[in-house]
Design a protein around this motif. Structure first.
Motif, PDB file in Angstrom:
ATOM      1  N   TYR A 189       0.723  -1.133  -0.032  1.00 15.91           N
ATOM      2  CA  TYR A 189      -0.102   0.004  -0.159  1.00 15.91           C
ATOM      3  C   TYR A 189       0.828   1.409  -0.165  1.00 15.91           C
ATOM      4  N   SER A 236      -2.634   9.790  -7.311  1.00 18.43           N
ATOM      5  CA  SER A 236      -3.411   9.520  -8.614  1.00 18.43           C
ATOM      6  C   SER A 236      -4.293   8.265  -8.575  1.00 18.43           C
ATOM      7  N   ASP A 237      -3.620   7.200  -7.926  1.00 20.64           N
ATOM      8  CA  ASP A 237      -4.333   5.899  -8.182  1.00 20.64           C
ATOM      9  C   ASP A 237      -5.595   6.053  -7.268  1.00 20.64           C
ATOM     10  N   ARG A 238      -5.645   6.764  -6.090  1.00 24.47           N
ATOM     11  CA  ARG A 238      -6.920   7.080  -5.404  1.00 24.47           C
ATOM     12  C   ARG A 238      -7.824   7.538  -6.261  1.00 24.47           C
ATOM     13  N   ILE A 239      -7.613   8.661  -6.879  1.00 24.25           N
ATOM     14  CA  ILE A 239      -8.571   9.756  -7.755  1.00 24.25           C
ATOM     15  C   ILE A 239      -9.004   8.592  -9.026  1.00 24.25           C
ATOM     16  N   SER A 252      -9.316   5.530  -8.995  1.00 23.93           N
ATOM     17  CA  SER A 252     -10.430   4.430  -8.635  1.00 23.93           C
ATOM     18  C   SER A 252     -11.792   4.888  -7.985  1.00 23.93           C
ATOM     19  N   LEU A 253     -11.664   6.326  -7.580  1.00 23.27           N
ATOM     20  CA  LEU A 253     -12.853   6.836  -7.110  1.00 23.27           C
ATOM     21  C   LEU A 253     -13.639   7.342  -8.244  1.00 23.27           C
ATOM     22  N   LEU A 285     -12.014  -2.124  -5.580  1.00 18.76           N
ATOM     23  CA  LEU A 285     -11.172  -0.753  -5.896  1.00 18.76           C
ATOM     24  C   LEU A 285     -11.040  -0.145  -4.613  1.00 18.76           C
ATOM     25  N   LEU A 286     -11.936  -0.318  -3.506  1.00 16.65           N
ATOM     26  CA  LEU A 286     -11.783   0.318  -2.322  1.00 16.65           C
ATOM     27  C   LEU A 286     -10.794   0.105  -1.358  1.00 16.65           C
ATOM     28  N   ILE A 326      -7.932   0.460  -2.837  1.00 17.30           N
ATOM     29  CA  ILE A 326      -6.892   1.528  -3.425  1.00 17.30           C
ATOM     30  C   ILE A 326      -7.202   2.808  -2.591  1.00 17.30           C
ATOM     31  N   THR A 327      -8.867   3.127  -2.830  1.00 18.38           N
ATOM     32  CA  THR A 327      -8.959   4.530  -2.283  1.00 18.38           C
ATOM     33  C   THR A 327      -8.876   4.701  -0.687  1.00 18.38           C
ATOM     34  N   ALA A 328      -9.280   3.443   0.149  1.00 16.54           N
ATOM     35  CA  ALA A 328      -9.203   3.382   1.401  1.00 16.54           C
ATOM     36  C   ALA A 328      -7.710   3.241   1.952  1.00 16.54           C
TER      37      ALA A 328
END
Length: 714
Positions: free
Chosen positions: A618, A624-627, A629-630, A670-671, A673-675
């Motif tokens: 992680y 950018s990965d989080r964006i 994924s969202l 994908l959560l 990645i974002t979380a």
């Protein structure tokens, strides 16, 4: 010394229990009441006179091995003379076919109340199924007259008698208790010699608690209904054995062997839970399963070399398979479905489907939507199996395909393994996996695509040509099955350009990835032309021809974007909580509330726990990965909602109808990645794996009890 005394006391208790169990008629856990209470009011009948020297005899068949007593409506004769001689008694006796008295009871006439029911406690040992006689008469010391109320049955009068039996244990139950007592005795003697006996005791206590919970549900929720149906009783026992087996396997693997690979644990869990959900939901109770069955059957026809359709374009079926059940799960549907298990396949012919939607969609969608279900249907038909096995094998094939896809996804994905495991154990996903719905194949393919992308992103090697080929193939299949998930293709932009070894390709990596996405989208749109119809508005024309004037076109919405915003907002306010909870399975079958909210909250909690168990990889996740994924998740949610707006929402509706939580399940990995957050918490110890595996199984165990309760009560 104390240990020996303790063992001696326990062994004495064991011998006493064994002695009581031996006759098989001493332990009586239940009761049976035969006949209605013999009230005289409001019923046709007569009062039959009982005099001294007169004996009334009634024949009956023993419903159990132990008759506790009978209830009669006996009263004094109104014109009977008062006699001061010896007080008389009513004599009630049970005799066998040889006129031998088995039990007899005396009741003083003076204790009789006017026009009231009287209970005679006989306590007779009988043989279940044998014929006996009930004899009623007065002793010679009384000159009083009594009368008993008799009801009319057809052309004769019968006594209004209610028999109360005690239900003894069945032979199989006696054997099980004997075996349990023997094992308990051996355990008490040799417990200290068992390796890791402390673990053994903990497992035993855990299983005992689960058994107590199941027993409570059985006696207070299921017993009365199950006693009325042999089919449901056998089904419950099968499910009970499977529930016990899954916990024994999981405890042995997780707690004893300390297995911590989520893909292996997923394999064991999903096979067992998939079979349980396959059994507990009868045919066509999953969302739109009847439509999916017809399409799968049509594809099976094509696979078997029969391309013909009916005159009106309806799917042709064997007449023995052309059955239509109720779509809402209930007791009668369950009995009807499982009563067909042994029906022999006789001569049959092809007829048009009588289903709610007799037209196939498999000829307009990709082959992957119904391929696996059709294989199961084709196998059943080649083997000339009956309708029940056609349903079961088609479902089982779909379940097997889903398990293989998700197993590969968990094995390949470098992060979020346990999140996918928990998602796969949601009741919603398990119900779909054991049905004809192609949603589970779509879920498995999306999981696999995300796993391939993240595997390339986080592994230590550079990207190869075959990586892009595999990603493209999986992406094409994924979007062909359900085009609304094509935004997930943009996850390819999470792969850093440094993964490309060639300098020129590295500089053009954005263009290369864009070309891969465009290639997948073009191929998918050419195959799945229904998506193009929704977007272009031609679907609206087709709907108008068919007489559906409520269909919308995206063109009409583009002229009023504020209308879209209002519809989305109203939908969130009105259905937001329902959509969220249905992701986990609060609404099952045809969107029926089967599971309580507190159980869904527990599923949410264990999903959050799995999400919080992070991996060292992680640390490589950037903003950018989080964006990305969202944005992907928002885009997929928007497309799923827009699809329901175009094809399922009436023009005058203030909300979007038909949005369901199952549409949001595929992109949930994908959560991870974002979380994600950077910490030292990793899932390396088997105890954390055990918490997730056993925790989800306990929740599913309770879910199955709730589902079974709903089915039996409807």
């Amino acid at each position: 010394m104390r240990k020996n005394i303790y063992k001696f006391i326990l062994w004495v208790l064991f011998i006493i229990i064994a002695f009581l169990i031996w006759p098989g008629k001493v332990i009586l856990p239940g009761s049976i009441v035969v006949g209605e209470k013999p009230y005289s009011e409001g019923q046709e009948g007569r009062w039959q006179l009982i005099e001294t020297g007169t004996e009334l005899e009634y024949q009956f068949e023993a419903a159990s091995d132990r008759l506790k007593g009978i209830t009669l409506n006996i009263q004094k004769q109104n014109n009977a003379a008062s006699v001061e001689k010896k007080q008389g008694n009513i004599i009630v006796a049970i005799k066998d076919s040889y006129d031998k008295e088995i039990s007899i009871v005396y009741q003083a006439i003076s204790q009789l109340q006017e026009n009231s029911l009287t209970f005679f406690e006989l306590d007779a040992h009988l043989n279940k199924g044998d014929r006996y006689s009930l004899n009623i008469y007065l002793d010679n010391g009384s000159e009083e007259q009594l009368c008993i109320f008799e009801k009319v049955e057809k052309d004769s009068f019968i006594a209004g008698i209610q028999f109360k039996y005690l239900k003894s244990l069945e032979s199989a139950s006696i054997i099980l208790i004997w075996v349990g007592c023997i094992l308990l005795g051996v355990l008490l003697l040799y417990i200290e010699r068992i390796p890791n006996f402390v673990k053994f005791i903990k497992i035993f206590i855990f299983l005992l608690v689960l058994a107590i919970i199941g027993a409570w549900w059985y006696f207070y929720k299921f017993k009365e209904i199950l006693d009325e149906s042999i089919i449901l009783n056998r089904l419950y026992m099968i499910i009970l054995c499977l529930l016990a087996l899954i916990f024994i396997i999981q405890l042995f693997i997780c707690y004893w062997k300390k297995e911590k690979k989520p893909q292996k644990l997923f394999l064991y869990s999903s096979v067992m839970w998939g079979v349980i959900y396959l059994l507990i939901f009868p045919a066509f109770t999953a969302p739109d399963e009847d439509t999916h069955f017809v399409s799968s059957y049509d594809l099976a026809n094509v696979m078997m070399g029969m391309d013909e359709l009916g005159e009106d374009g309806k799917v042709l079926m064997r007449n023995i398979d052309n059955q239509m059940y109720e779509l809402s799960p209930g007791r009668e549907l369950m009995e009807k479905f499982y009563s067909s298990i042994n029906i022999k396949t006789e001569k049959w012919s092809y007829v048009e489907s009588i289903s709610r939607n007799p037209y196939s969609t498999s000829r307009q969608t990709s082959i992957f939507n119904y391929l696996f279900q059709a294989i199961g249907v084709a196998i059943a038909r080649v083997l000339n199996l009956n309708y029940f096995w056609v349903i079961i094998l088609g479902r089982a094939s779909n379940l097997l395909a889903y398990i293989i896809l998700t197993y590969l996804a968990i094995k390949i994905i470098p992060i979020g393994k346990w999140l996918i495991y928990v998602i796969s154990q949601f009741p919603m996903v398990l119900e779909l996996s054991a049905s004809y719905s192609y949603d589970v194949i779509n879920i498995g393919m999306v999981f696999l695509f995300i796993a391939l992308i993240l595997n390339v992103k986080f592994n230590d090697r550079t990207i190869k040509g075959y990586d892009l080929v595999i990603i493209s193939i999986v992406g094409v299949v994924m979007t062909m099955i359900k085009g609304m998930y094509f935004p997930i293709l943009f996850a390819i932009f999470m792969i850093p350009k440094e993964k490309f070894s060639d300098g020129y390709i590295r500089n053009k990596s954005v263009l290369l990835r864009t070309m891969v996405v465009l290639f997948i989208v073009v191929i998918s749109f050419l195959v799945n032309n229904q998506m193009l119809m929704h977007i272009s508005g031609t679907k609206n024309t087709v709907s108008n021809i068919a007489g559906h004037s409520n269909a919308r076109s995206i063109y009409t919405l583009l002229f009023d974007p504020f209308e879209i915003i209002k519809l989305f907002g109203n939908t969130i306010i009105k259905y937001g909580d329902s959509i969220l909870f249905s992701i986990f399975g609060q609404k099952l079958a045809w969107r029926i509330d089967m599971l309580p909210l507190h159980l869904i909250v527990c599923f949410i909690g264990i999903a959050i726990y799995a999400l919080g168990v992070n991996d060292n990889m992680y640390k490589s996740i950037n903003l950018s990965d989080r964006i990305i994924s969202l944005l992907i998740m928002f885009a997929c949610t928007g497309l799923a909602t827009m699809a329901m707006l175009l094809v399922n929402t009436p023009v005058g509706s203030e909300t979007i109808e038909g949005v369901q939580g199952r549409y949001l399940v595929p992109f949930l990995p994908l959560l991870s990645i974002t979380a994600a957050y950077n910490n030292s918490k990793t899932l390396e110890t088997s105890s954390k794996a055990t918490r997730i595996v056993i925790g989800t199984s306990i929740l599913n165990y309770i879910s199955v009890l709730y589902i079974f309760t709903y089915i039996l009560s409807n």
